[in-house]
Design a protein around this motif. Sequence first.
Motif, PDB file in Angstrom:
ATOM      1  N   HIS A 108       0.800  -1.219   0.000  1.00  0.00           N
ATOM      2  CA  HIS A 108       0.000   0.000   0.000  1.00  0.00           C
ATOM      3  C   HIS A 108       0.835   1.272   0.000  1.00  0.00           C
ATOM      4  CE1 HIS A 108       0.496  -1.767   3.984  1.00  0.00           C
ATOM      5  NE2 HIS A 108       0.460  -0.569   4.525  1.00  0.00           N
ATOM      6  N   TRP A 109       2.118   1.173   0.339  1.00  0.00           N
ATOM      7  CA  TRP A 109       2.980   2.358   0.365  1.00  0.00           C
ATOM      8  C   TRP A 109       3.598   2.666  -0.989  1.00  0.00           C
ATOM      9  CZ3 TRP A 109       1.883   4.873   4.457  1.00  0.00           C
ATOM     10  CH2 TRP A 109       1.679   4.230   5.678  1.00  0.00           C
ATOM     11  N   PHE A 110       3.475   1.765  -1.961  1.00  0.00           N
ATOM     12  CA  PHE A 110       4.245   1.884  -3.189  1.00  0.00           C
ATOM     13  C   PHE A 110       3.535   2.755  -4.230  1.00  0.00           C
ATOM     14  CE2 PHE A 110       6.085  -2.701  -2.604  1.00  0.00           C
ATOM     15  CZ  PHE A 110       6.691  -2.293  -1.431  1.00  0.00           C
ATOM     16  N   ASP A 111       4.326   3.253  -5.177  1.00  0.00           N
ATOM     17  CA  ASP A 111       3.809   3.767  -6.436  1.00  0.00           C
ATOM     18  C   ASP A 111       3.538   2.520  -7.284  1.00  0.00           C
ATOM     19  OD1 ASP A 111       3.822   4.476  -9.225  1.00  0.00           O
ATOM     20  OD2 ASP A 111       4.706   6.401  -8.696  1.00  0.00           O
ATOM     21  N   HIS A 112       2.281   2.129  -7.385  1.00  0.00           N
ATOM     22  CA  HIS A 112       1.963   0.809  -7.913  1.00  0.00           C
ATOM     23  C   HIS A 112       2.386   0.598  -9.366  1.00  0.00           C
ATOM     24  CE1 HIS A 112      -1.095   0.778  -4.449  1.00  0.00           C
ATOM     25  NE2 HIS A 112      -0.023   0.111  -4.091  1.00  0.00           N
ATOM     26  N   PRO A 113       2.107   1.499 -10.296  1.00  0.00           N
ATOM     27  CA  PRO A 113       2.559   1.243 -11.675  1.00  0.00           C
ATOM     28  C   PRO A 113       4.074   1.076 -11.774  1.00  0.00           C
ATOM     29  CG  PRO A 113       0.881   2.951 -11.663  1.00  0.00           C
ATOM     30  CD  PRO A 113       1.241   2.702 -10.226  1.00  0.00           C
ATOM     31  N   ARG A 114       4.825   1.918 -11.089  1.00  0.00           N
ATOM     32  CA  ARG A 114       6.290   1.818 -11.164  1.00  0.00           C
ATOM     33  C   ARG A 114       6.785   0.542 -10.507  1.00  0.00           C
ATOM     34  NH1 ARG A 114       9.093   6.436  -8.527  1.00  0.00           N
ATOM     35  NH2 ARG A 114      10.910   5.512  -9.550  1.00  0.00           N
ATOM     36  N   PHE A 115       6.195   0.184  -9.371  1.00  0.00           N
ATOM     37  CA  PHE A 115       6.622  -1.043  -8.693  1.00  0.00           C
ATOM     38  C   PHE A 115       6.299  -2.275  -9.528  1.00  0.00           C
ATOM     39  CE2 PHE A 115       5.206  -4.697  -6.150  1.00  0.00           C
ATOM     40  CZ  PHE A 115       6.459  -5.152  -5.776  1.00  0.00           C
ATOM     41  N   PHE A 116       5.092  -2.337 -10.068  1.00  0.00           N
ATOM     42  CA  PHE A 116       4.720  -3.516 -10.840  1.00  0.00           C
ATOM     43  C   PHE A 116       5.599  -3.664 -12.076  1.00  0.00           C
ATOM     44  CE2 PHE A 116       0.295  -3.281  -8.836  1.00  0.00           C
ATOM     45  CZ  PHE A 116       0.574  -4.309  -7.960  1.00  0.00           C
ATOM     46  N   ALA A 117       5.998  -2.542 -12.672  1.00  0.00           N
ATOM     47  CA  ALA A 117       6.924  -2.618 -13.802  1.00  0.00           C
ATOM     48  C   ALA A 117       8.266  -3.201 -13.365  1.00  0.00           C
ATOM     49  CB  ALA A 117       7.113  -1.233 -14.416  1.00  0.00           C
ATOM     50  N   GLU A 118       8.729  -2.810 -12.195  1.00  0.00           N
ATOM     51  CA  GLU A 118       9.985  -3.359 -11.662  1.00  0.00           C
ATOM     52  C   GLU A 118       9.832  -4.836 -11.306  1.00  0.00           C
ATOM     53  OE1 GLU A 118      13.534  -1.697 -10.591  1.00  0.00           O
ATOM     54  OE2 GLU A 118      12.623  -1.770 -12.574  1.00  0.00           O
ATOM     55  N   ALA A 119       8.719  -5.175 -10.695  1.00  0.00           N
ATOM     56  CA  ALA A 119       8.487  -6.582 -10.342  1.00  0.00           C
ATOM     57  C   ALA A 119       8.480  -7.445 -11.602  1.00  0.00           C
ATOM     58  CB  ALA A 119       7.170  -6.715  -9.581  1.00  0.00           C
ATOM     59  N   TRP A 120       7.811  -6.950 -12.649  1.00  0.00           N
ATOM     60  CA  TRP A 120       7.791  -7.680 -13.923  1.00  0.00           C
ATOM     61  C   TRP A 120       9.198  -7.837 -14.486  1.00  0.00           C
ATOM     62  CZ3 TRP A 120       3.594  -9.877 -16.315  1.00  0.00           C
ATOM     63  CH2 TRP A 120       3.819 -10.359 -17.619  1.00  0.00           C
ATOM     64  N   ARG A 121       9.999  -6.802 -14.369  1.00  0.00           N
ATOM     65  CA  ARG A 121      11.365  -6.847 -14.912  1.00  0.00           C
ATOM     66  C   ARG A 121      12.213  -7.894 -14.201  1.00  0.00           C
ATOM     67  NH1 ARG A 121      16.138  -5.126 -13.344  1.00  0.00           N
ATOM     68  NH2 ARG A 121      15.337  -3.916 -11.570  1.00  0.00           N
ATOM     69  N   VAL A 122      12.159  -7.944 -12.875  1.00  0.00           N
ATOM     70  CA  VAL A 122      13.077  -8.811 -12.133  1.00  0.00           C
ATOM     71  C   VAL A 122      12.588 -10.250 -12.041  1.00  0.00           C
ATOM     72  CG1 VAL A 122      13.909  -6.838 -10.805  1.00  0.00           C
ATOM     73  CG2 VAL A 122      12.128  -8.319  -9.818  1.00  0.00           C
ATOM     74  N   LEU A 123      11.273 -10.475 -12.149  1.00  0.00           N
ATOM     75  CA  LEU A 123      10.770 -11.851 -12.105  1.00  0.00           C
ATOM     76  C   LEU A 123      11.166 -12.601 -13.368  1.00  0.00           C
ATOM     77  CD1 LEU A 123       7.164 -11.405 -10.678  1.00  0.00           C
ATOM     78  CD2 LEU A 123       8.998 -12.744  -9.618  1.00  0.00           C
ATOM     79  N   ARG A 124      11.565 -13.834 -13.194  1.00  0.00           N
ATOM     80  CA  ARG A 124      11.815 -14.661 -14.376  1.00  0.00           C
ATOM     81  C   ARG A 124      10.465 -15.091 -14.955  1.00  0.00           C
ATOM     82  NH1 ARG A 124      10.445 -19.648 -13.643  1.00  0.00           N
ATOM     83  NH2 ARG A 124      10.372 -20.600 -11.588  1.00  0.00           N
ATOM     84  N   PRO A 125      10.414 -15.489 -16.224  1.00  0.00           N
ATOM     85  CA  PRO A 125       9.165 -16.001 -16.782  1.00  0.00           C
ATOM     86  C   PRO A 125       8.635 -17.166 -15.944  1.00  0.00           C
ATOM     87  CG  PRO A 125      10.739 -15.586 -18.523  1.00  0.00           C
ATOM     88  CD  PRO A 125      11.480 -15.409 -17.229  1.00  0.00           C
ATOM     89  N   GLY A 126       7.397 -17.073 -15.544  1.00  0.00           N
ATOM     90  CA  GLY A 126       6.804 -18.084 -14.673  1.00  0.00           C
ATOM     91  C   GLY A 126       7.003 -17.823 -13.200  1.00  0.00           C
ATOM     92  N   GLY A 127       7.787 -16.799 -12.857  1.00  0.00           N
ATOM     93  CA  GLY A 127       7.997 -16.470 -11.451  1.00  0.00           C
ATOM     94  C   GLY A 127       6.738 -15.919 -10.795  1.00  0.00           C
ATOM     95  N   LEU A 128       6.716 -15.950  -9.471  1.00  0.00           N
ATOM     96  CA  LEU A 128       5.538 -15.544  -8.717  1.00  0.00           C
ATOM     97  C   LEU A 128       5.778 -14.257  -7.941  1.00  0.00           C
ATOM     98  CD1 LEU A 128       4.108 -18.784  -7.027  1.00  0.00           C
ATOM     99  CD2 LEU A 128       3.532 -17.771  -9.239  1.00  0.00           C
ATOM    100  N   ILE A 129       4.723 -13.457  -7.836  1.00  0.00           N
ATOM    101  CA  ILE A 129       4.690 -12.328  -6.911  1.00  0.00           C
ATOM    102  C   ILE A 129       3.585 -12.614  -5.899  1.00  0.00           C
ATOM    103  CG2 ILE A 129       3.215 -11.055  -8.539  1.00  0.00           C
ATOM    104  CD1 ILE A 129       4.270  -8.464  -7.266  1.00  0.00           C
ATOM    105  N   ALA A 130       3.877 -12.379  -4.628  1.00  0.00           N
ATOM    106  CA  ALA A 130       2.900 -12.589  -3.554  1.00  0.00           C
ATOM    107  C   ALA A 130       2.934 -11.370  -2.645  1.00  0.00           C
ATOM    108  CB  ALA A 130       3.228 -13.851  -2.760  1.00  0.00           C
ATOM    109  N   ALA A 131       1.769 -10.754  -2.483  1.00  0.00           N
ATOM    110  CA  ALA A 131       1.645  -9.585  -1.605  1.00  0.00           C
ATOM    111  C   ALA A 131       0.540  -9.860  -0.603  1.00  0.00           C
ATOM    112  CB  ALA A 131       1.336  -8.334  -2.418  1.00  0.00           C
TER     113      ALA A 131
END
Length: 254
Positions: A108-131
């Motif tokens: 809830h503290w994040f700039d969501h569009p910028r964070f999600f773009a970063e999360a997409w960049r660092v995750l490998r294909p098939g990787g998971l994000i859990a919040a």
Amino acid sequence: MSSSFPDHFSAVADAYADFRPRYPDALFDWLAAAVDSRRLALDVATGNGQAVAGLVDRFERVLASDASAGQLARMPAWANVETRCEPAEQLSAADDSVDLLTVAQALHWFDHPRFFAEAWRVLRPGGLIAAWCYQQFASDDAALDLVLETYYHDVVGAYWPPQRAWVEQGYATLDWPFAELPAPAFTLEADWSRAQLLGYLGSWSATRLAGEATGRDPRAAIVPALERLWPDDETRRLRWPLKLRVGRKGMNVV
């Protein structure tokens, strides 16, 4: 949301380390089973490492990042953990490198569009994000629960930062640019004394902000009621329902 980091936490780093409930092992068992590789986990906005504690024995390496140096300074040392002081929107992990990215009580503290773009960049294909997040908690005593509800809503309610609304919604209405995975229900539990409860309330950003605004510790408003309901030598079991969103990096594009 602003991209600047609202550091509500360095000032309460000790309270976070001492008085935050522990996430259930079942949560991390489920997350570890949901990925097909356990080489690297990244915990973003790690605080004192409350979530890292559940990752270290399940992943070969763990990166723990946080914008608050005060929080990172209180993290225990683990042999396979590397800490990085950085905002969630500017991660230093390599492209396509992370098997599991976790965000515990912080999205809830994040700039969501910028964070999600970063999360997409660092995750490998098939990787998971859990919040995940948790809001109010309950005991087995209705009278005690009423006191705690009154504190949350009436005593410090006006001092919650606006981002708290995301927590109260359990992140349910947040745009989620990943392939959603259904997740089981998890609950945090803690057997605490009255003093530990008051320590936990002291770790709330609203408690700190109310104290700064009024010059008084807002917890004093409920101490007499707590003393009547909760003897010094007793522990009580407290429960926090966990709200969890999980997504997989697939073919969709952020």
